[in-house]
Design a protein around this motif. Structure first.
Motif, PDB file in Angstrom:
ATOM      1  N   VAL A 254       0.860  -1.179   0.000  1.00  0.00           N
ATOM      2  CA  VAL A 254       0.000   0.000   0.000  1.00  0.00           C
ATOM      3  C   VAL A 254       0.898   1.230   0.000  1.00  0.00           C
ATOM      4  O   VAL A 254       1.703   1.413   0.918  1.00  0.00           O
ATOM      5  CB  VAL A 254      -0.927   0.016   1.227  1.00  0.00           C
ATOM      6  CG1 VAL A 254      -1.803   1.267   1.221  1.00  0.00           C
ATOM      7  CG2 VAL A 254      -1.797  -1.238   1.265  1.00  0.00           C
ATOM      8  N   ASP A 255       0.776   2.047  -1.027  1.00  0.00           N
ATOM      9  CA  ASP A 255       1.607   3.235  -1.169  1.00  0.00           C
ATOM     10  C   ASP A 255       0.792   4.485  -0.857  1.00  0.00           C
ATOM     11  O   ASP A 255      -0.188   4.791  -1.556  1.00  0.00           O
ATOM     12  CB  ASP A 255       2.177   3.329  -2.583  1.00  0.00           C
ATOM     13  CG  ASP A 255       3.070   2.151  -2.933  1.00  0.00           C
ATOM     14  OD1 ASP A 255       3.555   1.493  -1.995  1.00  0.00           O
ATOM     15  OD2 ASP A 255       3.270   1.891  -4.136  1.00  0.00           O
ATOM     16  N   VAL A 256       1.198   5.178   0.192  1.00  0.00           N
ATOM     17  CA  VAL A 256       0.493   6.372   0.653  1.00  0.00           C
ATOM     18  C   VAL A 256       1.445   7.561   0.590  1.00  0.00           C
ATOM     19  O   VAL A 256       2.623   7.438   0.919  1.00  0.00           O
ATOM     20  CB  VAL A 256      -0.027   6.191   2.092  1.00  0.00           C
ATOM     21  CG1 VAL A 256      -0.632   7.483   2.634  1.00  0.00           C
ATOM     22  CG2 VAL A 256      -1.055   5.072   2.142  1.00  0.00           C
ATOM     23  N   VAL A 257       0.920   8.705   0.165  1.00  0.00           N
ATOM     24  CA  VAL A 257       1.699   9.941   0.189  1.00  0.00           C
ATOM     25  C   VAL A 257       1.060  10.896   1.197  1.00  0.00           C
ATOM     26  O   VAL A 257      -0.152  10.861   1.425  1.00  0.00           O
ATOM     27  CB  VAL A 257       1.759  10.608  -1.203  1.00  0.00           C
ATOM     28  CG1 VAL A 257       2.613   9.789  -2.147  1.00  0.00           C
ATOM     29  CG2 VAL A 257       0.367  10.801  -1.781  1.00  0.00           C
ATOM     30  N   LEU A 258       1.898  11.723   1.797  1.00  0.00           N
ATOM     31  CA  LEU A 258       1.409  12.741   2.725  1.00  0.00           C
ATOM     32  C   LEU A 258       1.440  14.086   2.013  1.00  0.00           C
ATOM     33  O   LEU A 258       2.505  14.665   1.808  1.00  0.00           O
ATOM     34  CB  LEU A 258       2.286  12.784   3.980  1.00  0.00           C
ATOM     35  CG  LEU A 258       2.379  11.503   4.802  1.00  0.00           C
ATOM     36  CD1 LEU A 258       3.250  11.728   6.026  1.00  0.00           C
ATOM     37  CD2 LEU A 258       0.992  11.029   5.217  1.00  0.00           C
ATOM     38  N   ASP A 259       0.277  14.555   1.605  1.00  0.00           N
ATOM     39  CA  ASP A 259       0.185  15.828   0.914  1.00  0.00           C
ATOM     40  C   ASP A 259       0.100  16.959   1.944  1.00  0.00           C
ATOM     41  O   ASP A 259      -0.618  16.846   2.939  1.00  0.00           O
ATOM     42  CB  ASP A 259      -1.046  15.848   0.016  1.00  0.00           C
ATOM     43  CG  ASP A 259      -1.117  17.089  -0.854  1.00  0.00           C
ATOM     44  OD1 ASP A 259      -0.533  17.073  -1.947  1.00  0.00           O
ATOM     45  OD2 ASP A 259      -1.747  18.082  -0.428  1.00  0.00           O
ATOM     46  N   ARG A 260       0.824  18.035   1.698  1.00  0.00           N
ATOM     47  CA  ARG A 260       0.887  19.110   2.688  1.00  0.00           C
ATOM     48  C   ARG A 260      -0.453  19.796   2.888  1.00  0.00           C
ATOM     49  O   ARG A 260      -0.719  20.381   3.952  1.00  0.00           O
ATOM     50  CB  ARG A 260       1.932  20.145   2.272  1.00  0.00           C
ATOM     51  CG  ARG A 260       1.530  21.027   1.110  1.00  0.00           C
ATOM     52  CD  ARG A 260       2.630  21.982   0.709  1.00  0.00           C
ATOM     53  NE  ARG A 260       2.144  22.927  -0.296  1.00  0.00           N
ATOM     54  CZ  ARG A 260       2.949  23.672  -1.034  1.00  0.00           C
ATOM     55  NH1 ARG A 260       4.265  23.574  -0.890  1.00  0.00           N
ATOM     56  NH2 ARG A 260       2.442  24.515  -1.919  1.00  0.00           N
ATOM     57  N   ASP A 261      -1.338  19.721   1.873  1.00  0.00           N
ATOM     58  CA  ASP A 261      -2.645  20.378   1.971  1.00  0.00           C
ATOM     59  C   ASP A 261      -3.795  19.393   2.179  1.00  0.00           C
ATOM     60  O   ASP A 261      -4.785  19.719   2.838  1.00  0.00           O
ATOM     61  CB  ASP A 261      -2.921  21.198   0.708  1.00  0.00           C
ATOM     62  CG  ASP A 261      -1.884  22.293   0.480  1.00  0.00           C
ATOM     63  OD1 ASP A 261      -1.425  22.887   1.480  1.00  0.00           O
ATOM     64  OD2 ASP A 261      -1.534  22.539  -0.692  1.00  0.00           O
TER      65      ASP A 261
END
Length: 317
Positions: A254-261
């Motif tokens: 599972v690939d998750v990104v942390l978006d600043r907004d």
């Protein structure tokens, strides 16, 4: 430092090899009928959105070479975006555009490409150049994630992502994949990105792996890889664990990104996650797998309960 130990030592450290992964994890736990949910990124988006899970916004899809003429309208007024194949793998074919310079677009590497170059790239995607099995594909144009400042010192240009290996619904091991100059701003280990292990219990990063080397610092920025505490770690693990019910796959990445907004966004799911996560963490998967097997045989647990179980295991190891 090179990662090199004898086969006997690998077994003693509980390192899972390719044969075991392919036969006892992928073949045994992943029904072929469920593969389209993760191999087709458009289907993944639809399933995730249906479950209330956030994903990068989709700006448009190009399905045929005749439709390539619509690309200028899709990207009109957009300073940055991503073009990717719907059936791509290993980060191949993903083109990240970070801004405009007149009539040209800046890639994550800093190089410029014009609209004709983008159209040519889309045509290559449609031809199947980057797809699994070389089959004709579709091109997706979507929101470019603006990564959380947390990773600013340990990433070059591109967007880091967090890969969690989920086994029978339990988050077994995780790492953050950090883009480098060599990887052209992509978070893909095979292309030269760095993978830094993450302690499952605490969500704090440790050392990393760069191709076949164990590293403690990012090759471009020189910043230390260890000691980064990922916020909301428990929630991220629950998100990953819940993808078991979402896909019906017993072994997945599972690939998750942390978006600043926008916070956590699921980037993609992978039915054949690699094993470099073991090197990044300096330990094998087998110990966690055996403990999960024993627990999973007793009773069904919710994603939150499964996360609590593996975090408890990690605290006591």
């Amino acid at each position: 430092m090179k990662w090199f130990i004898t086969p006997g030592e690998l077994r003693r450290q509980g390192v899972v090899g390719m044969n075991r992964r392919n036969t006892q994890m992928i073949a045994a736990l992943n029904p072929r009928s469920r593969y389209p949910l993760v191999d087709d990124k458009l289907q993944t988006k639809a399933v995730a959105l249906g479950a209330g899970i956030s994903v990068p916004e989709l700006y448009g899809v190009i399905e045929t070479n005749h439709d390539v003429r619509h690309l200028p309208a899709i990207v009109a007024g957009r300073e940055d975006f991503v073009i990717k194949p719907a059936h791509g793998s290993g980060g191949n074919g993903i083109l990240v555009l970070t801004g405009r310079v007149g009539e040209q677009f800046r890639k994550a590497s800093g190089l410029l490409v014009d609209l004709d170059g983008l159209k040519h790239h889309v045509s290559n995607i449609l031809s199947g150049m980057y797809s699994l099995g070389g089959q004709p594909d579709r091109a997706m144009i979507e929101y470019r994630v603006l990564f959380d400042p947390l990773f600013e010192q340990v990433s070059f240009q591109g967007v880091p992502d967090i890969r969690t290996v989920v086994y029978k619904g339990y988050p077994a091991m995780a790492m953050v994949r950090l883009p480098t100059r060599a990887s052209d701003g992509k978070a893909n280990l095979h292309q030269g990105a760095v993978g830094a292990g993450i302690d499952i219990a605490t969500g704090v990063t440790g050392h990393g792996v760069l191709l076949n080397d164990i590293v403690d610092r990012h090759p471009d920025t020189g910043a230390p890889l260890g000691g980064i505490a990922i916020p909301g770690w428990g929630r991220l693990l629950e998100l990953a664990a819940g993808c078991y019910e979402l896909t019906g796959l017993g072994y997945l990445g599972v690939d998750v990104v942390l978006d600043r907004d926008r916070g956590p966004l699921i980037l993609e799911l992978n039915a054949r996650p690699g094993l470099a996560v073991q090197i990044a963490n300096g330990t094998g998967l087998l110990g966690s797998v055996e403990r999960i097997d024993a627990r999973a045989a007793q009773s069904a647990l919710s994603p939150a309960e499964r996360v609590a179980f593996v975090r408890g295991l990690a605290w006591h190891q």
